[in-house]
Write an enzyme that holds these catalytic residues in place. Sequence first.
Site: not given
Length: 481
Positions: A158, A233, A267, A371
Site C-alpha cells: 500500500k 520506522e 526522517c 518533527e
Amino acid sequence: MAAETFESVAPATGEVLGSFPRSSAADVDRVVAKATAAYDDWRLVPAPERGRILFRFADLLRAHKEELTELMTREMGKVKAEAGGDVQEAIDMSYYMGGEGRRLFGQTTPSELRDKFMMSVRMPVGVVGAITPWNFPIAIPAWKLTPALVCGNTVVLKPAEDTPLLADRFVELLGEAGVPDGVVNVVHGYGEEAGDALVRHPDVPVITFTGSRETGVAVTKAAADLLKHVHLELGGKNAIIVMDDADIDLAVEGIVWSAFGTTGQRCTAASRVIVHRAVYGELQSKLVAAAERLRLGPGWEDGTDVGPLINRAALDKVHSYTEVGKSEGARLLTGGEAAAEAGNGGGGGGFFYRPTVFGDAEPGMRIAQEEIFGPTTALIPVDTFEEAVAAANSVRYGLSSSIFTRDVNRAFRAMRDLQTGITYVNAGTTGAEVHLPFGGTKETGNGHREAGQAALDVFTEWKSIYVDYSGRLQRAQIDNQ
C-alpha cells in the site's frame, strides 16, 4: 475493483500525472486472497532462485534508472541527483538481498546428547502488508519488499497516495524480473481506508510501516488483537553537534545537505544543530549564507538545489512551525516563507518553501522537539560537550545523530552516549548504506531494523530442529546427567 479514484499531482506544477483506484476493504480482501494463494508455491521456490529473481530486478532498475529518476522528479519532487540516489539505493538493496538467497544463515550447534543433531532455520511468515511513504518512493519499497520476498513471503503493498505512479512502475519491474503473479500485489488509496483494512486483515500476519509516530501507534493498536508481527520506522528529530574544534566549512556542508536535502522531507533530516559557543557566530553566518545560495525550482531542472514540498498540507505545516519558532523567541535568520517566485502553491502546485534557519533556539522549544518535515533547522548554542549530548538526547525520537570534531576521545564518547540508532562522525545525519541496519531508538520505532541482515528478522520466524539418530529415546536435561 474500486469505483472511486484519486489523482497523482506533480508538486512543482500541479500537473495531473495519473488517476488511480481508491481501494476499499473489499479490494484489500481480494488482493490478500490472491497473495495467500500465491504463498503456497512461492515459499517452496528455492531461496537461491528467489535471489536470482531479485538480481534480475536489480538489473532492470539499473536499465530503467534514468526513466525512474525523471518520474520521481515529477511525482515526488526530488532534484535529479537525489532521485537518482533513491533509485540507486533500491538497486543496491536488491543486489544485497538477492545474495541472501544463498545465505539466510541459521545455526548448527552441538547437542548435549550423543547421536543427536541440532540446527535453526529461518522460515517465511506468510503475507506481508507493506505500507510505504512518499519521500523515498523507490528505495523504501525495496527496503521492505526485497527481504520479504527472498525469505519466501508474499506481499501486499500500500504505497502513499502521493506517489502511486512510481509504486506501480516498481511492481511492474518486479513482474518483468520473474516474480510470479500474485506474489506482489498493490492496493492504492488512503491510510484510513486501504491501509487500515490491510493492517486489520486476519490473513496478513506481518505489517511493515514507515510514516509518522501517530500513525505508527494506530497501526500497532489495530494489529494487536491478532498479535501480528509489526515493524515500525517512524519519526526523527535529528541533531548535528558542532564542537569548537570542528572543521566549520565541512560542518556547514553537512548541515546544508542534511537539513535541506529532499527539502527536509527525510526522517533523518537535521532539524537541530547544537553548536559550541566558541564557533557559534562563524557557523551561523556561513550556514545562513549557504542556505541563501540554494536555488529552488522543479526537480527536473539542472541547477535546482531544493525542490517543492510534497503538497499544500506540508507547506502549511512547515510555515506553521515558522510562526511557532518566532513566537517561542527563536531568531529567524533566513527563510521562513513560501517562495512566491516559484509558484507559492498557485494552480494546485509549486509548493516551494525557502530554506529556513532559526538562531538562539533552546532545547525545549517546540521547533527543537517536534518533527517539522521540511527545510527548517534550528541552531542551539551550548558551552560544553556534555551539554551538547544532553541537548541531543532530550527529544522523544532517536533515529540519527552526528558530531563534527577532531577530538577522537569526544568522537568515541559521542558514539557511546548519543541515544540514536545511527551516529555519524564528521558527516551529516543522512546517508545510510544498505548493508548496515537502519532504524532508531525510543519513539522512532519498535526495535526492529531495516537493511542489512537485521531486516530478515522482520520477515522470518526461527524454527529449531532436532534430529536424534541414536535409535532410542533421549531426554534432554535428564539423560545427560
